[in-house]
Motif scaffolding. Structure first.
Motif, mmCIF file in Angstrom:
data_model
loop_
_atom_site.group_PDB
_atom_site.id
_atom_site.type_symbol
_atom_site.label_atom_id
_atom_site.label_comp_id
_atom_site.label_asym_id
_atom_site.label_seq_id
_atom_site.Cartn_x
_atom_site.Cartn_y
_atom_site.Cartn_z
ATOM 1 N N LEU B 55 0.799 -1.090 0.115
ATOM 2 C CA LEU B 55 0.015 -0.065 -0.112
ATOM 3 C C LEU B 55 0.852 1.027 -0.046
ATOM 4 O O LEU B 55 0.674 2.232 -0.864
ATOM 5 C CB LEU B 55 -0.888 -0.155 1.202
ATOM 6 N N ALA B 56 1.814 1.417 0.845
ATOM 7 C CA ALA B 56 2.616 2.419 1.081
ATOM 8 C C ALA B 56 3.767 2.500 -0.081
ATOM 9 O O ALA B 56 4.150 3.551 -0.514
ATOM 10 C CB ALA B 56 3.272 2.410 2.303
ATOM 11 N N GLY B 57 4.159 1.488 -0.523
ATOM 12 C CA GLY B 57 5.158 1.254 -1.464
ATOM 13 C C GLY B 57 4.952 1.237 -2.921
ATOM 14 O O GLY B 57 5.751 1.390 -3.790
ATOM 15 N N GLN B 58 3.491 1.217 -3.293
ATOM 16 C CA GLN B 58 2.923 1.156 -4.595
ATOM 17 C C GLN B 58 3.546 0.084 -5.432
ATOM 18 O O GLN B 58 3.536 -0.039 -6.546
ATOM 19 C CB GLN B 58 3.253 2.432 -5.380
ATOM 20 N N ARG B 59 3.796 -1.146 -4.667
ATOM 21 C CA ARG B 59 4.162 -2.207 -5.550
ATOM 22 C C ARG B 59 3.670 -3.472 -4.585
ATOM 23 O O ARG B 59 3.648 -3.488 -3.254
ATOM 24 C CB ARG B 59 5.628 -2.389 -5.830
ATOM 25 N N SER B 60 3.556 -4.730 -5.240
ATOM 26 C CA SER B 60 2.909 -5.771 -4.816
ATOM 27 C C SER B 60 4.094 -6.785 -4.155
ATOM 28 O O SER B 60 3.543 -7.915 -3.534
ATOM 29 C CB SER B 60 1.912 -6.265 -5.527
ATOM 30 N N TYR B 61 5.058 -6.655 -4.582
ATOM 31 C CA TYR B 61 6.222 -7.951 -4.346
ATOM 32 C C TYR B 61 5.675 -9.139 -4.711
ATOM 33 O O TYR B 61 5.779 -10.120 -4.161
ATOM 34 C CB TYR B 61 6.578 -7.934 -2.873
ATOM 35 N N SER B 62 4.949 -9.083 -5.835
ATOM 36 C CA SER B 62 4.778 -10.489 -6.473
ATOM 37 C C SER B 62 4.733 -10.401 -8.033
ATOM 38 O O SER B 62 4.849 -9.353 -8.310
ATOM 39 C CB SER B 62 3.028 -10.617 -5.970
ATOM 40 N N LEU B 63 5.205 -11.585 -8.516
ATOM 41 C CA LEU B 63 5.278 -11.786 -9.859
ATOM 42 C C LEU B 63 4.318 -12.719 -10.428
ATOM 43 O O LEU B 63 3.826 -13.556 -9.659
ATOM 44 C CB LEU B 63 6.819 -12.257 -10.163
ATOM 45 N N ALA B 64 3.745 -12.410 -11.727
ATOM 46 C CA ALA B 64 2.750 -13.218 -12.209
ATOM 47 C C ALA B 64 3.473 -14.346 -13.451
ATOM 48 O O ALA B 64 4.381 -13.611 -14.299
ATOM 49 C CB ALA B 64 1.678 -12.425 -12.728
ATOM 50 N N LEU B 65 2.890 -15.305 -13.335
ATOM 51 C CA LEU B 65 3.305 -16.529 -14.272
ATOM 52 C C LEU B 65 1.961 -16.236 -15.343
ATOM 53 O O LEU B 65 0.792 -16.680 -15.018
ATOM 54 C CB LEU B 65 3.682 -17.505 -13.919
ATOM 55 N N VAL B 66 2.081 -15.762 -16.726
ATOM 56 C CA VAL B 66 0.924 -15.633 -17.544
ATOM 57 C C VAL B 66 1.032 -16.791 -18.673
ATOM 58 O O VAL B 66 2.074 -16.896 -19.237
ATOM 59 C CB VAL B 66 1.041 -14.155 -18.014
ATOM 60 N N TYR B 67 0.058 -17.439 -18.644
ATOM 61 C CA TYR B 67 -0.273 -18.504 -19.782
ATOM 62 C C TYR B 67 -1.320 -18.891 -20.437
ATOM 63 O O TYR B 67 -2.323 -18.289 -19.712
ATOM 64 C CB TYR B 67 0.524 -19.920 -19.141
ATOM 65 N N ASN B 68 -1.493 -19.332 -21.604
ATOM 66 C CA ASN B 68 -2.787 -19.579 -21.840
ATOM 67 C C ASN B 68 -3.087 -21.018 -22.163
ATOM 68 O O ASN B 68 -3.920 -21.749 -21.356
ATOM 69 C CB ASN B 68 -3.322 -18.815 -23.156
ATOM 70 N N ASN B 69 -2.089 -21.691 -22.833
ATOM 71 C CA ASN B 69 -2.366 -23.147 -23.296
ATOM 72 C C ASN B 69 -1.211 -24.036 -23.380
ATOM 73 O O ASN B 69 -0.887 -24.642 -24.198
ATOM 74 C CB ASN B 69 -3.187 -23.168 -24.446
ATOM 75 N N PRO B 70 -0.301 -24.121 -22.593
ATOM 76 C CA PRO B 70 0.821 -24.872 -22.705
ATOM 77 C C PRO B 70 0.711 -26.074 -22.211
ATOM 78 O O PRO B 70 -0.586 -26.405 -21.649
ATOM 79 C CB PRO B 70 1.785 -24.178 -21.767
ATOM 80 N N SER B 71 1.494 -26.999 -22.505
ATOM 81 C CA SER B 71 1.474 -28.325 -21.938
ATOM 82 C C SER B 71 1.688 -28.447 -20.534
ATOM 83 O O SER B 71 2.323 -27.586 -19.902
ATOM 84 C CB SER B 71 2.600 -29.300 -22.530
ATOM 85 N N ARG B 72 0.880 -29.316 -19.652
ATOM 86 C CA ARG B 72 0.830 -29.169 -18.275
ATOM 87 C C ARG B 72 2.173 -29.436 -17.783
ATOM 88 O O ARG B 72 2.462 -28.764 -16.697
ATOM 89 C CB ARG B 72 -0.137 -30.467 -17.811
ATOM 90 N N ASN B 73 2.961 -30.299 -18.151
ATOM 91 C CA ASN B 73 4.375 -30.616 -17.462
ATOM 92 C C ASN B 73 5.120 -29.422 -17.679
ATOM 93 O O ASN B 73 5.814 -29.221 -16.897
ATOM 94 C CB ASN B 73 4.867 -31.650 -18.276
#
Lengths: 335, 335
Positions: B55-73
């Motif tokens: 809230l104070a620092g304007q960042r979430s300290y989190s990163l996202a893994l974005v994907y749509n349709n890759p193989s599960r493995n």
DNA sequence: TTGTACGCGTTATCAC
DNA sequence: GTGATAACGCGTACAA
């Protein structure tokens, strides 16, 4: 800059508290006021700031999936199921891989110190880890169990694995098999005892004596399946069918059979449990028990959310199973 | 109640700003002061509140893994690799499954409106999705690419897939194969063209004419592999070896071969790409190219973090490949 | 090198 | 049914 609750309040001509009430579905708001607020929300494209919410509201709007050592496929399915439910209920999913043995608790508490999920979903073998359960109870953290050994007193989801196996083995018996072997799962899993129980029960029902030599231990891993399959096929009087407690170990049986020049199902019938992707991909396609793993993840999450909303909310849901007869089982050859 | 920064400050006898400085590795703190603060932190078991920080620092300290349709493995490996790096750098991992086509962007922006990750890791085919890349650039969101078609101007991680395939095909050629078929991946993946390029290059080097009839399309899925394998084996003059662009499709070749009574590798050599678990589990074990997928997830994450720290930080890392010769390839039979 | 005071965007307590 | 206003815990100009 993105709009804040204060902007919504201004547009709607109400106080921020009222906006907050509407957003959190609290009572004591006139329908007309509620609509004005919602209109303002839509018009501004307002999205609550999660960090601010968490800070002020003492909850994170996130749920953790805690696991230590499950099979990849199983984990992925549960995860997808949870993701779906989390998405639907506006929760965030946090992954909580924890170490085994004495590392479990420190890892778990570290997870809470950092991410503070509002609740957790437990999968085997963690579901039955007394240390973990005690800690969660003590911290008063809501949790939902997937396939717990003892469903009583817990919320979550389960399947009647014993009955499923009884049906599966009955299929083998109907085909004429009488020397049916079983590769067990790891003791820590309820699945191990349920599947073994189903195996024994089905044999009894068929009037076949239980032969301890035909039952060997496995760890659910492919490698453990290799060892187990070799042990079984080295028997003086080897089985005509092998029921592996999961698909990965069944795949290992395929491999050992292949190495020994045995053809499945002509020389050996094989069946597994779970219906992971590999079951349909190996040749011949594996007869197995379908478990709606992804749905189970969804259901466990939904029950958890209900428990979070109300101290007594949520229950233990039992999902249906199905025996999938494919190509890996047929009548044994005559001697 | 858990300790706050103010408690740490009190114990250390400094102001909260100084504690903040120490915790965030800022300069301008005397070594002695820093130690006093750290001692207080340890003594109180202080953990910063992530929500307050965000809230104070304007960042979430989190990163996202974005994907749509890759193989599960593939996804699971990347995810595990990311998890490791996130853990090490005190970031949270957010899963960002997005829809395909026109759903991609709305899903992506919804992800940001809710979770506000500080950066994202992209995996194929999203890595090369112009719409996604443009949006990220426009929003000035740091991102790291895994196996992008065009490595220039991006940070992340890649592998020299073409060279890997050249080596793999050279192995087949060395065994005496000359009719080598290829099941391609989906066009949208850089992997599709790289692997195909390696295939052609190796043939040329061996003085073997490129025969378009021996190259069929696949989608990386097991099902698409079935179709492709059938097409290939239905050829008037079928190949003696098949190189599938990934392991799942190679497994499909096994299945089709099995159905047709062909023995691998006696009647047909098969190889794949990726070295997913299935490669070692099917019989006979699959000759394939090992890709350090998990490490690639870790590396992509590390590069992303460097980019977040500094606007010009991070680079494109190239990881090593390895050809794993197992049991599925041998010299073709004489006619 | 260190400290003060304010702001981040919510929720929640009370009064009205 | 509704609204001021104080938390929530930390980052950060700005001052010292």
């Amino acid at each position: 800059m993105r709009s804040r609750i204060e902007d919504v309040a201004a547009v709607a001509g109400v106080s921020i508290k009222t906006v907050s009430r509407v957003l959190n579905h609290e009572p004591n708001v006139r329908a007309e006021t509620r609509e004005r607020v919602m209109a303002a929300v839509t018009r501004l494209g307002y999205k609550p700031n999660l960090s601010a919410r968490s800070l002020a509201g003492q909850r994170s709007y996130s749920l953790a999936l805690v696991y230590n050592n499950p099979s990849r496929n199983y984990l992925m399915e549960i995860q997808n199921g949870m993701l779906e439910a989390c998405h639907a209920h506006h929760y965030n999913l946090i992954l909580g891989p924890v170490g085994i043995g004495r590392h479990t608790l420190p890892d778990l508490s570290a997870l809470f110190e950092n991410s503070r999920p509002d609740g957790v979903v437990l999968i085997p073998p963690l579901t039955d880890d007394a240390v973990v359960l005690d800690w969660l109870e003590e911290q008063e953290i809501p949790y939902s169990s997937i396939a717990p050994r003892d469903p009583d007193g817990h919320i979550g989801v389960r399947m009647d694995e014993t009955t499923a196996v009884v049906e599966l083995i009955a299929h083998l018996v109907a085909q004429g098999h009488r020397r049916i072997a079983h590769i067990k799962g790891p003791r820590a899993h309820g699945a191990c005892q349920w599947r073994h129980a189903g195996y024994r029960q089905a044999l009894r029902a068929a009037g076949i004596d239980y032969d301890p030599a035909l039952v060997v231990n496995g760890q659910f891993s492919f490698e453990s399946g290799i060892t187990a399959a070799n042990a079984l096929l080295d028997l003086p009087e080897p089985p005509t069918a092998i029921f592996a407690a999961n698909d990965d170990m069944a795949a290992a049986v395929y491999r050992v059979a292949g190495q020994r020049g045995l053809r499945i199902p002509r020389d050996l019938s094989v069946c597994g449990f779970d219906d992971t992707p590999i079951a349909g991909h190996i040749f011949p396609a594996l007869t197995t028990v379908r478990q709606p793993t992804s749905s189970m993840g969804t259901i466990a999450t939904e029950q958890l959310i209900e428990r979070i909303r109300a101290a007594k909310g949520g229950r233990m849901v039992t999902v249906d199973h199905a025996v999938l007869v494919r190509e890996s089982t047929q009548a044994p050859r005559r001697r």
